[in-house]
Design a protein around this motif. Structure first.
Motif, PDB file in Angstrom:
ATOM      1  N   ARG A   1       3.556  -8.969  -1.801  1.00 36.61           N
ATOM      2  CA  ARG A   1       4.206  -7.882  -2.548  1.00 36.61           C
ATOM      3  C   ARG A   1       4.270  -8.253  -4.025  1.00 36.61           C
ATOM      4  O   ARG A   1       4.624  -9.373  -4.393  1.00 36.61           O
ATOM      5  CB  ARG A   1       5.614  -7.634  -2.026  1.00 36.61           C
ATOM      6  CG  ARG A   1       5.697  -7.244  -0.544  1.00 36.61           C
ATOM      7  CD  ARG A   1       5.014  -5.916  -0.259  1.00 36.61           C
ATOM      8  NE  ARG A   1       3.597  -6.099   0.072  1.00 36.61           N
ATOM      9  CZ  ARG A   1       2.766  -5.095   0.323  1.00 36.61           C
ATOM     10  NH1 ARG A   1       3.192  -3.852   0.245  1.00 36.61           N
ATOM     11  NH2 ARG A   1       1.519  -5.342   0.639  1.00 36.61           N
ATOM     12  N   VAL A   2       3.920  -7.290  -4.850  1.00 34.21           N
ATOM     13  CA  VAL A   2       3.935  -7.484  -6.296  1.00 34.21           C
ATOM     14  C   VAL A   2       4.603  -6.290  -6.970  1.00 34.21           C
ATOM     15  O   VAL A   2       4.779  -5.235  -6.357  1.00 34.21           O
ATOM     16  CB  VAL A   2       2.496  -7.636  -6.853  1.00 34.21           C
ATOM     17  CG1 VAL A   2       1.835  -8.892  -6.330  1.00 34.21           C
ATOM     18  CG2 VAL A   2       1.657  -6.395  -6.525  1.00 34.21           C
ATOM     19  N   VAL A   3       4.965  -6.488  -8.226  1.00 31.96           N
ATOM     20  CA  VAL A   3       5.349  -5.357  -9.070  1.00 31.96           C
ATOM     21  C   VAL A   3       4.048  -4.848  -9.682  1.00 31.96           C
ATOM     22  O   VAL A   3       3.433  -5.523 -10.501  1.00 31.96           O
ATOM     23  CB  VAL A   3       6.347  -5.782 -10.160  1.00 31.96           C
ATOM     24  CG1 VAL A   3       6.665  -4.598 -11.070  1.00 31.96           C
ATOM     25  CG2 VAL A   3       7.623  -6.325  -9.523  1.00 31.96           C
ATOM     26  N   LEU A   4       3.610  -3.673  -9.252  1.00 35.20           N
ATOM     27  CA  LEU A   4       2.285  -3.159  -9.602  1.00 35.20           C
ATOM     28  C   LEU A   4       2.406  -2.038 -10.626  1.00 35.20           C
ATOM     29  O   LEU A   4       3.091  -1.041 -10.398  1.00 35.20           O
ATOM     30  CB  LEU A   4       1.586  -2.656  -8.340  1.00 35.20           C
ATOM     31  CG  LEU A   4       0.197  -2.044  -8.511  1.00 35.20           C
ATOM     32  CD1 LEU A   4      -0.778  -3.053  -9.113  1.00 35.20           C
ATOM     33  CD2 LEU A   4      -0.319  -1.559  -7.154  1.00 35.20           C
ATOM     34  N   ARG A   5       1.719  -2.220 -11.744  1.00 37.38           N
ATOM     35  CA  ARG A   5       1.760  -1.210 -12.806  1.00 37.38           C
ATOM     36  C   ARG A   5       0.344  -0.854 -13.248  1.00 37.38           C
ATOM     37  O   ARG A   5      -0.505  -1.731 -13.421  1.00 37.38           O
ATOM     38  CB  ARG A   5       2.547  -1.715 -14.018  1.00 37.38           C
ATOM     39  CG  ARG A   5       4.049  -1.868 -13.775  1.00 37.38           C
ATOM     40  CD  ARG A   5       4.785  -2.232 -15.059  1.00 37.38           C
ATOM     41  NE  ARG A   5       6.233  -2.219 -14.877  1.00 37.38           N
ATOM     42  CZ  ARG A   5       6.945  -3.262 -14.492  1.00 37.38           C
ATOM     43  NH1 ARG A   5       6.327  -4.418 -14.253  1.00 37.38           N
ATOM     44  NH2 ARG A   5       8.250  -3.169 -14.350  1.00 37.38           N
ATOM     45  N   LEU A   6       0.125   0.440 -13.430  1.00 32.04           N
ATOM     46  CA  LEU A   6      -1.105   0.943 -14.018  1.00 32.04           C
ATOM     47  C   LEU A   6      -0.749   1.539 -15.372  1.00 32.04           C
ATOM     48  O   LEU A   6      -0.038   2.546 -15.446  1.00 32.04           O
ATOM     49  CB  LEU A   6      -1.739   2.009 -13.114  1.00 32.04           C
ATOM     50  CG  LEU A   6      -3.029   2.658 -13.620  1.00 32.04           C
ATOM     51  CD1 LEU A   6      -4.135   1.617 -13.808  1.00 32.04           C
ATOM     52  CD2 LEU A   6      -3.500   3.760 -12.671  1.00 32.04           C
ATOM     53  N   ASN A   7      -1.202   0.876 -16.441  1.00 31.20           N
ATOM     54  CA  ASN A   7      -0.859   1.311 -17.808  1.00 31.20           C
ATOM     55  C   ASN A   7       0.656   1.474 -17.976  1.00 31.20           C
ATOM     56  O   ASN A   7       1.141   2.483 -18.493  1.00 31.20           O
ATOM     57  CB  ASN A   7      -1.571   2.618 -18.146  1.00 31.20           C
ATOM     58  CG  ASN A   7      -3.085   2.487 -18.079  1.00 31.20           C
ATOM     59  OD1 ASN A   7      -3.630   1.425 -18.352  1.00 31.20           O
ATOM     60  ND2 ASN A   7      -3.747   3.564 -17.700  1.00 31.20           N
ATOM     61  N   ASP A   8       1.404   0.494 -17.479  1.00 29.15           N
ATOM     62  CA  ASP A   8       2.872   0.440 -17.615  1.00 29.15           C
ATOM     63  C   ASP A   8       3.617   1.407 -16.692  1.00 29.15           C
ATOM     64  O   ASP A   8       4.855   1.456 -16.722  1.00 29.15           O
ATOM     65  CB  ASP A   8       3.319   0.691 -19.057  1.00 29.15           C
ATOM     66  CG  ASP A   8       2.830  -0.410 -19.997  1.00 29.15           C
ATOM     67  OD1 ASP A   8       2.766  -1.573 -19.544  1.00 29.15           O
ATOM     68  OD2 ASP A   8       2.509  -0.107 -21.147  1.00 29.15           O
ATOM     69  N   ASN A   9       2.902   2.177 -15.877  1.00 27.74           N
ATOM     70  CA  ASN A   9       3.553   3.056 -14.895  1.00 27.74           C
ATOM     71  C   ASN A   9       3.545   2.374 -13.534  1.00 27.74           C
ATOM     72  O   ASN A   9       2.477   2.001 -13.023  1.00 27.74           O
ATOM     73  CB  ASN A   9       2.819   4.393 -14.809  1.00 27.74           C
ATOM     74  CG  ASN A   9       2.864   5.155 -16.115  1.00 27.74           C
ATOM     75  OD1 ASN A   9       3.923   5.288 -16.727  1.00 27.74           O
ATOM     76  ND2 ASN A   9       1.707   5.645 -16.564  1.00 27.74           N
ATOM     77  N   GLU A  10       4.718   2.182 -12.943  1.00 26.34           N
ATOM     78  CA  GLU A  10       4.795   1.496 -11.657  1.00 26.34           C
ATOM     79  C   GLU A  10       4.217   2.374 -10.554  1.00 26.34           C
ATOM     80  O   GLU A  10       4.533   3.564 -10.453  1.00 26.34           O
ATOM     81  CB  GLU A  10       6.246   1.119 -11.342  1.00 26.34           C
ATOM     82  CG  GLU A  10       6.360   0.127 -10.191  1.00 26.34           C
ATOM     83  CD  GLU A  10       7.713  -0.572 -10.135  1.00 26.34           C
ATOM     84  OE1 GLU A  10       8.082  -1.031  -9.046  1.00 26.34           O
ATOM     85  OE2 GLU A  10       8.390  -0.653 -11.195  1.00 26.34           O
ATOM     86  N   ILE A  11       3.354   1.782  -9.716  1.00 24.92           N
ATOM     87  CA  ILE A  11       2.702   2.499  -8.628  1.00 24.92           C
ATOM     88  C   ILE A  11       2.799   1.693  -7.346  1.00 24.92           C
ATOM     89  O   ILE A  11       3.260   0.552  -7.339  1.00 24.92           O
ATOM     90  CB  ILE A  11       1.221   2.793  -8.962  1.00 24.92           C
ATOM     91  CG1 ILE A  11       0.467   1.474  -9.225  1.00 24.92           C
ATOM     92  CG2 ILE A  11       1.112   3.726 -10.167  1.00 24.92           C
ATOM     93  CD1 ILE A  11      -1.024   1.664  -9.442  1.00 24.92           C
ATOM     94  N   ASP A  12       2.336   2.284  -6.235  1.00 21.53           N
ATOM     95  CA  ASP A  12       2.452   1.669  -4.918  1.00 21.53           C
ATOM     96  C   ASP A  12       1.261   0.782  -4.595  1.00 21.53           C
ATOM     97  O   ASP A  12       0.138   1.006  -5.067  1.00 21.53           O
ATOM     98  CB  ASP A  12       2.563   2.748  -3.837  1.00 21.53           C
ATOM     99  CG  ASP A  12       3.849   3.536  -3.927  1.00 21.53           C
ATOM    100  OD1 ASP A  12       4.856   2.973  -4.399  1.00 21.53           O
ATOM    101  OD2 ASP A  12       3.853   4.720  -3.522  1.00 21.53           O
TER     102      ASP A  12
END
Length: 337
Positions: A80-91
């Motif tokens: 499990r990670v803290v996942l961000r695409l261009n600073d937007n958190e995603i699943d």
């Protein structure tokens, strides 16, 4: 050329696939991913056929940060990670569309030990002995036979090179129950080749006592702390090492052999972790007690089939198609009419 750039490589990242199978007898390590189930889910999510043994990136201990040069589909599975695409958190555990100059950041790992980045079409590195896997001990495979570093640029395919764009069939919605980090309180095992070298008393220690991961754990194997296990005083000729084999050293400590294990060894193997639980073991928390449970070979096969059915279901629902350009347009038309 379409590429991804490693902005942050993390502590231990390498290119891996399901392993360099069939060459152990010639002295080559199998290597491959530590968590095969998470790897398989990740590649199923982006539409890669497992028979092609696609190359993914395995990040150990910490995740990474990646910039893409082109439009493609990716997934992040495993730990499990803290996942961000261009600073937007995603699943996690879903297909993700990325575009030119998009940055995917999953440097912070919150649970588990190995996280996988899978790309539609796979990482385009050379195949050596039917595998892209990195074997660091001999600087073989992967990207220049080494760990990935900040600034490395890896070739990938653009979306149009992987998928036909004339998709018209509506596909079932992917189940939201997919969770690539396995969870259990026990590690299941079957008899090892030297199971009869150990008395009933020693077997009871293995199956009834509490164990923990020791300080010495890596891709070669996990040393296990707990009660000493004794075996009959005989010499054992070297034999092929198996992934998941629980060797017992002369000092009585179990060692579980894993992806980068040596090709052969001479310690007796009391048991073997079933293949379906190797991913679970690889992600095991350092301070969580380990309890071993013995199952039959028949049960082990049944558990393996259950995992395979989960992967099969992902392919049947074809979740990556919902992100293709024609799929987006088809969905918009469906909403209008």
């Amino acid at each position: 050329m379409n590429t991804l750039k490693i902005l942050t490589s993390g502590i231990f990242s390498t290119i891996q696939d399901s392993g360099r199978i069939g060459y152990q007898g010639e002295g080559f390590l199998n290597s491959g991913v530590m968590d095969l189930f998470a790897y398989q889910i990740g590649n199923a999510l982006v539409g890669n056929a497992l028979i092609d043994n696609p190359a993914s990136i395995e990040f150990g201990i910490t995740g990474g940060k990646i910039r893409f040069s082109s439009h493609t589909i990716v997934s992040v599975t495993g730990a499990r990670v803290v996942l961000r695409l261009n600073d937007n958190e995603i699943d996690q555990d879903v297909p993700i569309i990325v575009k030119k100059n998009d940055v995917l950041d999953f440097t912070k790992m919150t649970k588990g030990r190995f996280v996988y980045l899978s790309i539609a079409g796979g990482i385009q590195v050379p195949t050596i002995m039917n595998s892209h896997s990195t074997s660091l001990a001999v600087n073989l495979g992967g990207f220049e036979g080494r760990k990935l570093e900040n600034g490395d640029v890896l070739p990938i395919f653009d979306l149009s090179q992987v998928f036909h764009q004339n998709v018209t069939k509506l596909t079932p919605k992917m189940s939201k129950e997919i969770f690539s980090l396995a969870n259990s309180d026990k590690i299941r095992v079957v008899n090892g080749p030297e199971f009869d070298w150990f008395s009933e008393t020693e077997w009871r220690k293995l199956l009834q006592k509490t164990f923990y991961l020791g300080k010495h754990i890596n891709r070669m194997g996990f040393r296990i702390d707990g009660p000493m296990i004794n075996f009959k005083p005989e010499n054992l000729l070297s034999e092929a090492n198996m992934n998941g084999a629980i060797q017992v050293s002369r000092d009585g400590h179990p060692i579980i052999l894993l992806a980068d294990r040596a090709t052969h060894g001479g310690y007796p193997v009391i048991a073997k972790v079933i293949s379906s639980d190797l991913g679970l073991l690889s992600q095991w928390p350092q301070n969580k007690p380990i309890y071993f449970e013995k199952v039959s070979v028949t049960d082990a096969w049944a558990i393996s089939i259950q995992q395979a059915d989960i992967i099969k279901n992902i392919y049947q629902t074809q979740p990556w198609q919902t992100l293709l350009p024609t799929r987006v347009m088809a969905n918009k038309i469906k909403q209008l009419f």
